[in-house]
Design an enzyme around this catalytic site. Sequence first.
Site, PDB file in Angstrom:
ATOM      1  N   ASP A   1      57.797  -8.557  27.288  1.00  0.00           N
ATOM      2  CA  ASP A   1      58.087  -7.931  25.845  1.00  0.00           C
ATOM      3  C   ASP A   1      58.482  -6.622  25.752  1.00  0.00           C
ATOM      4  O   ASP A   1      59.405  -6.238  26.033  1.00  0.00           O
ATOM      5  CB  ASP A   1      56.605  -6.930  26.124  1.00  0.00           C
ATOM      6  CG  ASP A   1      56.578  -6.227  24.333  1.00  0.00           C
ATOM      7  OD1 ASP A   1      56.420  -6.082  23.474  1.00  0.00           O
ATOM      8  OD2 ASP A   1      55.305  -5.215  25.599  1.00  0.00           O
ATOM      9  N   LYS A   2      58.967  -5.935  24.233  1.00  0.00           N
ATOM     10  CA  LYS A   2      60.010  -5.286  24.536  1.00  0.00           C
ATOM     11  C   LYS A   2      59.635  -4.235  24.673  1.00  0.00           C
ATOM     12  O   LYS A   2      60.007  -3.061  25.541  1.00  0.00           O
ATOM     13  CB  LYS A   2      60.649  -5.647  23.346  1.00  0.00           C
ATOM     14  CG  LYS A   2      61.799  -4.532  23.275  1.00  0.00           C
ATOM     15  CD  LYS A   2      62.746  -4.265  21.194  1.00  0.00           C
ATOM     16  CE  LYS A   2      61.790  -3.257  20.531  1.00  0.00           C
ATOM     17  NZ  LYS A   2      61.766  -1.878  20.842  1.00  0.00           N
TER      18      LYS A   2
ATOM     19  N   PHE B   1      44.975   2.170  12.193  1.00  0.00           N
ATOM     20  CA  PHE B   1      45.868   1.648  12.334  1.00  0.00           C
ATOM     21  C   PHE B   1      45.049  -0.253  12.482  1.00  0.00           C
ATOM     22  O   PHE B   1      44.542  -0.425  13.695  1.00  0.00           O
ATOM     23  CB  PHE B   1      46.587   1.672  13.245  1.00  0.00           C
ATOM     24  CG  PHE B   1      48.539   1.058  13.009  1.00  0.00           C
ATOM     25  CD1 PHE B   1      49.367   1.170  12.547  1.00  0.00           C
ATOM     26  CD2 PHE B   1      48.159   0.071  14.312  1.00  0.00           C
ATOM     27  CE1 PHE B   1      50.664   0.029  12.515  1.00  0.00           C
ATOM     28  CE2 PHE B   1      49.080  -0.934  14.612  1.00  0.00           C
ATOM     29  CZ  PHE B   1      50.939  -0.674  13.726  1.00  0.00           C
TER      30      PHE B   1
ATOM     31  N   GLY C   1      56.584  -7.193  18.818  1.00  0.00           N
ATOM     32  CA  GLY C   1      56.235  -7.318  17.594  1.00  0.00           C
ATOM     33  C   GLY C   1      57.464  -5.949  16.622  1.00  0.00           C
ATOM     34  O   GLY C   1      56.777  -5.776  15.249  1.00  0.00           O
TER      35      GLY C   1
ATOM     36  N   ASN D   1      48.115  -5.948  23.667  1.00  0.00           N
ATOM     37  CA  ASN D   1      48.854  -6.782  22.764  1.00  0.00           C
ATOM     38  C   ASN D   1      49.253  -8.432  24.081  1.00  0.00           C
ATOM     39  O   ASN D   1      49.815  -9.021  23.320  1.00  0.00           O
ATOM     40  CB  ASN D   1      50.046  -6.553  21.461  1.00  0.00           C
ATOM     41  CG  ASN D   1      51.352  -5.630  22.514  1.00  0.00           C
ATOM     42  OD1 ASN D   1      50.424  -5.524  23.572  1.00  0.00           O
ATOM     43  ND2 ASN D   1      51.812  -5.874  21.652  1.00  0.00           N
TER      44      ASN D   1
END
Length: 1500
Positions: free
Chosen positions: A419-420, A731, A879, A1032
């Site tokens: 993931d980032k 959100f 994302g 996520n």
Amino acid sequence: MARQGEDAGMAKAAKVKRQRKKKTKENKTRTVHANILYDHAKGEENPNRHYANNKIKTTKYTVLSFLPKNLFEQFHRFANVYFVFIALLNFVPVVNAFQPELALAPVVFILSVTAIKDLWEDYRRHRSDKEINHMDCLVYSRAERRYVEKYWKEVRVGDFIRLRCNEILPADVLLLSSSDPDRLCHIETATLDGETNLKQRQVVRSFFDLDCDFDPSKYNSIIECEKPNNDLNRFRGYIIHRSGRRDALYKENLLLRGCTIRNTEEAVGIVIYAGHETKAMLNNNGPRYKRSKLERQMNVDVFWCVIILLVMCLFAAVGHGLWMFQYGDKRPVFDVLSPEGTDLSPIMSAIYLFLTMIIVFQVLIPISLFVSIEIVKICQVYFIHQDMDLYDEETDSHLQCRALNITEDLGQMQYIFSDKTGTLTENKMVFRRCTVAGVEYSHDANARRLAMYQEMDSEEEECTSHGGTLPRRDSVTSHQSARVVLRSQSTKSHRRTGSRAEAKRASILSKHTAFSSPMEKDITPDPQLLDKVNECSSQMDFMRFHSQPMSQLPSDLSDIIDFFIALTICNTVVVSSPNQPRQKVRMRFELKSPVKTIEDFIKRFTPSRLTSGSNSSSSSSLITNRSSNKGCSSMLSSPSAESTLTKLDEERSPRGLEHAFSPVPPCYDGRAWALEEGELRYEAESPDEAALVYAARAYKCSLVGRLPDQVTVELPHLGKLSFELLHTLGFDSTRKRMSVVVRHPLTDQITVYTKGADSVIMDLIKPPDTGNSKGKRQKKIVYRTQNYLNLYAADGLRTLCIAKKILSKEEYACWLQRHLEAETAIQGREELLFESALRLETNLQLLGATGIEDRLQDGVPETIASLRKAGLQIWVLTGDKQETAVNIAYACKLLDPEEEILTLNADSQEACALLLEESLHYIQAKFLCSSADQAAKTFHTNFAPFEIYPSSSPSSSSHTAPFMVHRLGLVIDGRTLAYALDKSLEDKFLAVARSCRSVLCCRSTPLQKSMVVKLVRNKLKVMTLAIGDGANDVSMIQVADVGVGISGQEGMQAVMASDFALPRFRYLQKLLLVHGHWCYSRLANMILYFFYKNAMFVALIFWYQFYCGFSGSAMIDQWYLIFFNLMFSAFPQLITGTLDKDVSAETLQQLPQLYANGQNSEEYKPYMFWMNMIDAFYQSLICFFIPYFAYADSDVDLFTWGTPITTLALFTILLHLGIETKTWTWMNWLSIGFSTALFFTVALCYNASCPTCYSPSNPYWTMQRLLQDPLFYLLCVITPVAALLPRYFYRACQGTLFPSPVQVGRQLDKLPSETRRNILSLSRVKVGSPLSPKPPFLSLTKPTPKSCNKKDQRSFPSSKTSQGSALQTDEKRGQRSPLGPTDSEKGLSDLCTLVPTEIDTLPYTKDAPPLSGEQQPPPTKDSGSLDKTLEPSDLSLSSWITSTPLLTQTDSIELNLPPDGGSQCVKYTRNSEEILKSDHTAHPAHRTEQVAEQLLHTTL
């Protein structure tokens, strides 16, 4: 009467109907009644009786079920079933080989060891359960008409519970009352998701307006809600009152078990879910069990052992049958009759003997191997836990191993999916710049402030590393700081934690408010924008004073004030302030590591009961933060990294100290307002929200209060304004935005403020009407904002757009009606609310956009570079939007400016197919040229030992051909990825992606992340590792072979799902390259050694069968046969398996290329099993026949000849282990000494005490006689030497003539540290080595990526062109170039063999074509002599490590389909630099200059 009868009939019908309905609904909902209504009723009448009670039991066993259940679990292992079968077979008189009781011993021992281990683990769980079940809480009793103390385990569904500040929730409770005047309750959910920020929960709407305290005895409503489930973020249901009124219930009304009440003196609720049905318990899965690749490989070899066993038994049975047959009718003297007294036919004898031989040779299947592997893995996990390099002081967290049985998989990884945000970056969001109404405000002073933080950080590290503290400054604050430190110690003196070190750790950990380090919150405003805000608000104040309509305000000014109002209120931030009566009291002092479960949490602290409210416990919460002193050293007495105290929760003097310690941003004059605002604390759910609220506060637009139905904002000149909060549309990852609907206090208009990702907001902007000036202005704003967004993204900033919409009363009424219907629905509520939000968020007016910087974590670029060198393919799945992701990828060295970038963006399946097709053609045309074969030959003459194959399991024969990895980067967005993952295109996508060195998937959803991992793992048959930090990433972490969670700022969900949890991404380097390599190497060698040891011992008995008519008898005493593996030879291999280090940690990290050893399964290849088997049979021949010939003509009895054979076998096996051991410690020596001593002790005792144990054989005094015989000692020397000579000779030759990279690393370890450092530093200066799978580049000044796109301003392609020369040498003659070799390197550079390397294809493969017309730089000639520290024998080493400088070249290719469906075109830029011959002057570095830049348009 008739009316009553009718009513009764209807009621009965309704009841029947309800029951029928209830049956159908039973599966979906649960109904909760209050227990006090059924206090006097019998148990059967209480409708809540079917629900779980609150007693928790996480143990597996009870006293009665332990034995059967544990044995059942153990018999899941095929090996255990096999051994029990053999032991039982030994009870059959016809075929038994040993004493039946004795044969049971090994199996019973092994099963007992495992059972005791399971029992101990279960007992620990039982103790923890008992502690939790016996915590107490207040439950309402109808009989006593008050709340009484009860244990947690006595709480039932339907009970009323009173909760107090800092108390932990015993069950899932629906909130019915709160002492808070706004009917709120604040909870901290750190135990569930690791988030330290406070969450707000609301009292159920119908209990909102109670004037007096809530009285449980008057409660008579019924709650209908969903069945227990593990979704922490969802709760649906409704409450039905006696009047028939229904009110919807949301997750905001539910308090979850394990959370802690904060900031609220008292709350009352009714229990909805208890015990194992609570959401926390349903989420608590504990460690997971996976099967490692090595174990799968080992099972194949166990199967081969079974085949070998059957072949040997069959051979013996046939031999015995023939031997019996040759006697014909004459019965041999020694023949024993069958039980019936008749003769046995040769065929029956052979069949019986076959079974007997299975019992005799049973040891061939290594029974103790499985237990030994388990013990070794537990020890390995323990040592990984103890590694202080994997401990993070800032968060006080260690690495956690959550899956105990896949440690060796860490050494075999081939693909890493990361993931980032929060994984590569810190998830510390810092507001950098913004654009409002089409005007950009660059916030230069803020940028300088951030730069100062980085300088401070590095200075701070230097200070702490030198061990000294900085000199104290004489200022007011120095005295106050001293006072505060004393105060902190006295506060903690009554706590359980004693030591100052622990207190320091606790204070570091109790970061007061999440996402609020000074770096994040002390934003320096842009002067130009600040003036405009002031001007705007003063005008509004003037207009309000003179009762003028606000619509007369100039639109550019109204946009600015709306922009800041949106930043302030469009969020879910909770405001808390220290001078409120309910002070927030933290209880984080005793927390040592991230909490995984509620049980963990409770073990560590007990809730403090505050009867008179939280004021009585004025415990101060100290905050220390490593970053808190950066940039504000002028204010603080001692900016050491240890304890800079930034804030203090003091009740008596909340001001004085607060002001002294509020850091004033540099470059800013610290006006009083900044300090006053410092009193408010913002509890944000995400760092983005916190950053925007702090940014608005810097412009004096402060959020000062939030209630469920209103938000209070303080604006300059206007003072406090209260916005009526009508709706909050939260959100979600599909909409990618959030909105609030408010009534504006100045205009009285209903306004929607929306913030979200630019990719979605820009599509929702109302198309401007270009006929009037307002429309033209709007169009200009949209156009300019898009340009600035592109620029922000190019800088690697996270972008958000801010927009608004004004609703007329009719529009709002129309929308509201359908929205309320959606809110009260139980079925499909989420979908209906989603549609409702979509209806509202249309035709927006764009206000502006923000750029937030998410800073890279420490050490990420170095870690990625190191993992790359180790041959790992790294894919980043994020994302984030494409441009941001690409720029972060450049920053963290995932993408190289010298690489070509393929960018795939498609709008349809067909377009995606076309792009993939083109990319494949392009790769083939560019890289697979005709000179491939020739290149491969020259390549492999130099790189022979270092071929890197995509290692594949034996089963994956279809994928065994090596594949090429080129100097290419692939960037693909979420939409295109969705098309590419389609069944029809996935193979093409994989073909393109696997050819690229790095892959970046942007805008990907959690599901896509897991699909990508699954695709690569299943199709390429490679080992995959996924690493992430948020909820996520959970699906991706669970799909990968090894899942790593980062215990970061996004909570603990990723950690809960992972196999290993790390505090920081950079620790992945040591975990894989060092611990992974060691664990794999140790276990692989241990497994092979086990197979060898057992085969060698069994073969001794097999050779004897040729001399005893294959009768199944043995010359080795059965005690030795049974206990040889179990006791005499067991300990040394456990020590070696736990402690052996083939290469030191330092070398493994400095030469990441050694990791390829595990990727290619070098330590455990299928042929090695067979080599070991052959060696075992050879050694057994030697150990059998040397004693055989030594005693050939003597009159010794069977055991006097058999015991030396056993002794020799033991010596040979232990010496064999010695040859295979790489690191000798005192433990190794001790274990070998212990094994030998144990054997002789047992032998002497057994032989002395058993004259007539097993007649007719007699082992009495055998060992004692042997120890007096010189021949025995001669055999003990000659036999092991002869047996081990071939192996020793092979190891010596291979290590000298054809050393593997690992052996080279081991040679390096033996050198003096100075010499080793020189060689290793040379390998880095000369960048790249034959070991290296990645030829790095001599580029000191990275070319700056420049973006260009002419087709469409809104889509921003990542076509990278590089400018400027790739290497700039120093023009001053006297100054040495950074690349000039030092004296100690000059000699080594002469040894450097210049191999023809090439640029575009990495040396991963068999087919490695060079670029046509490639130029090689000449060798650097230098007359410098060799460094004195290098021995001649070391010279060969340096040639392994050093290698050549390489050409640099930059290509960029971008595949974009024009929207109008025109001709497909691949745009591609090349920038090649030639390396010129170096002039023989003071600097030997090669000078490069840019020769040409060509822009090629190739139409495919």
